[in-house]
Design an enzyme around this catalytic site. Structure first.
Site, short mmCIF file in Angstrom:
data_model
loop_
_atom_site.label_atom_id
_atom_site.label_comp_id
_atom_site.label_asym_id
_atom_site.label_seq_id
_atom_site.Cartn_x
_atom_site.Cartn_y
_atom_site.Cartn_z
N HIS A 49 -7.24 -6.19 -0.09
CA HIS A 49 -6.09 -5.32 0.18
C HIS A 49 -5.06 -6.02 1.07
CE1 HIS A 49 -4.30 -1.43 -0.25
NE2 HIS A 49 -4.21 -1.23 1.05
N ASP A 97 -9.60 -6.31 -4.25
CA ASP A 97 -9.16 -5.18 -3.42
C ASP A 97 -10.17 -4.04 -3.54
OD1 ASP A 97 -7.92 -3.00 -2.22
OD2 ASP A 97 -5.91 -3.62 -2.85
N ASP A 104 -1.96 15.13 -13.60
CA ASP A 104 -2.24 13.69 -13.65
C ASP A 104 -2.32 13.04 -12.27
OD1 ASP A 104 -2.20 13.65 -16.49
OD2 ASP A 104 0.00 13.59 -16.44
N SER A 129 0.83 -1.20 0.00
CA SER A 129 0.00 0.00 0.00
C SER A 129 0.87 1.26 0.00
CB SER A 129 -0.94 -0.07 1.20
OG SER A 129 -2.15 0.60 0.94
N1 TYC Z 1 -2.66 3.39 0.71
C1 TYC Z 1 -3.47 3.16 1.89
C2 TYC Z 1 -2.58 2.49 2.91
O1 TYC Z 1 -1.41 2.69 2.95
C3 TYC Z 1 -4.68 2.31 1.64
C4 TYC Z 1 -5.62 2.92 0.67
C5 TYC Z 1 -5.42 2.75 -0.67
C6 TYC Z 1 -6.70 3.64 1.12
C7 TYC Z 1 -6.28 3.32 -1.58
C8 TYC Z 1 -7.57 4.20 0.24
O2 TYC Z 1 -8.19 4.62 -2.01
C9 TYC Z 1 -7.35 4.04 -1.11
N2 TYC Z 1 -3.11 1.69 3.77
#
Ligand code: TYC
Length: 294
Positions: free
Chosen positions: A275, A247, A224, A142
């Site tokens: 996720h 996810d 972008d 993430s």
């Molecule tokens: N990137 C976030 C994390 O580090 C998780 C996440 C990803 C939340 C995308 C919202 O739209 C999203 N946990």
């Protein structure tokens, strides 16, 4: 943290070693006895902050685990339970860190200037250099995946291989709506909130989540929605992108974009993965990562 019972002299030696190294790091827990399974927890001064990390394994191949925001399930410590426990300790030396402002790398409180991912990438690399690793591979989840992409692009000679999942190189309107949906932690399910609330306390958790959403939304206003699109072509290391097809947070176009722009990268889809695919399908994920890193 896992603690294996073992013989007393090994424990004494571990303690001695950690005492000798105390100029660099402050052991928070005495290393457990059996070297194969022990997990060390320590803090080390890097770039003006005290970064907390856990370390396990005795392999020549150093691997840094990079957690997501807060990170979602806790910190470097709890984001990666099955990886810290089960990644091959003969082949790898595994380090899981808490980026500044997260987990036990506090103070400082977490903040989100526009360069926060770059700052995390530099902190991560400087942490591993301080711990005397010559070269490292990265497993980034993430936000930790975004940090890994940036570290690989900016410090190419230091990064051996990389596995990322749940990352995005830019922010779209769809992403912005998803961010908005998680901004208020009082609306999270009890199951998602509880572990983080225990770690941080409600107020810090609530405030930091709001700050993170505002922080990541800054990129939406750049051309972008750029976070690190421009850096992807600079990545030289072998890269495996894993994506959970279920996810709910990261739409499919994100891994596709990264795959297209990171030369020679591989995309592996997990049809049932969400996720947290490395936790839910830990054995499958670990095998995939180990095979790729070797
Ligand atoms: N990137 C976030 C994390 O580090 C998780 C996440 C990803 C939340 C995308 C919202 O739209 C999203 N946990």
């Amino acid at each position: 943290m896992m603690m294996a019972l073992g013989n007393r002299s090994a424990r004494r030696l571990g303690f001695l070693l950690s005492t000798l190294k105390s100029e660099i790091y402050v052991p928070l827990a005495r290393p457990a006895a059996a070297f194969g399974t022990s997990v060390t927890s320590a803090k080390v001064a890097v770039n003006g902050v005290h970064l907390h990390y856990q370390q396990t394994g005795e392999g020549d191949h150093a691997v840094l685990l990079l957690p997501g925001m807060l990170g979602l399930e806790g910190s470097g410590e709890t984001d990666f339970g099955p990886q810290i426990k089960n990644l091959n300790k003969k082949l790898f030396t595994v380090v899981a860190w808490d980026p500044r402002g997260y987990g036990q790398s506090r103070p400082p409180d977490r903040d989100y200037p526009l360069d926060f991912f770059e700052r995390d990438a530099k902190d991560a690399v400087d942490l591993m250099k301080t711990l005397k690793f010559k070269k490292v591979s990265l497993l980034g989840w993430s936000d930790g995946g975004i940090t890994a992409l940036i570290a690989a692009a900016k410090y190419p000679s230091y990064i051996h291989k990389m596995v990322i999942w749940g990352a995005n190189a830019y922010v779209t309107e769809e992403d912005e709506m998803i961010y908005q949906g998680i901004r208020d932690v009082s609306k999270w399910s009890e199951k998602s909130r509880k572990p983080l609330e225990t770690l941080y306390g409600y107020d810090y958790l609530a405030k930091t989540c709001e700050k993170w959403v505002d922080g990541i939304k800054q990129f939406k206003h750049l051309p972008d929605g750029n976070i690190c699109r421009h850096l992807l072509p600079l990545i030289q290391c072998p890269t495996l992108i894993v994506h959970g097809e279920k996810d709910p947070l990261v739409p499919r176009f994100h891994p596709d974009f990264i795959h297209k722009h990171v030369k020679g990268s591989r995309l592996h889809l997990m049809p049932e993965g969400k996720h947290n695919l490395h936790l839910r399908f830990a054995n499958e994920f670990n095998k995939l990562a180990e095979d790729f890193l070797q």
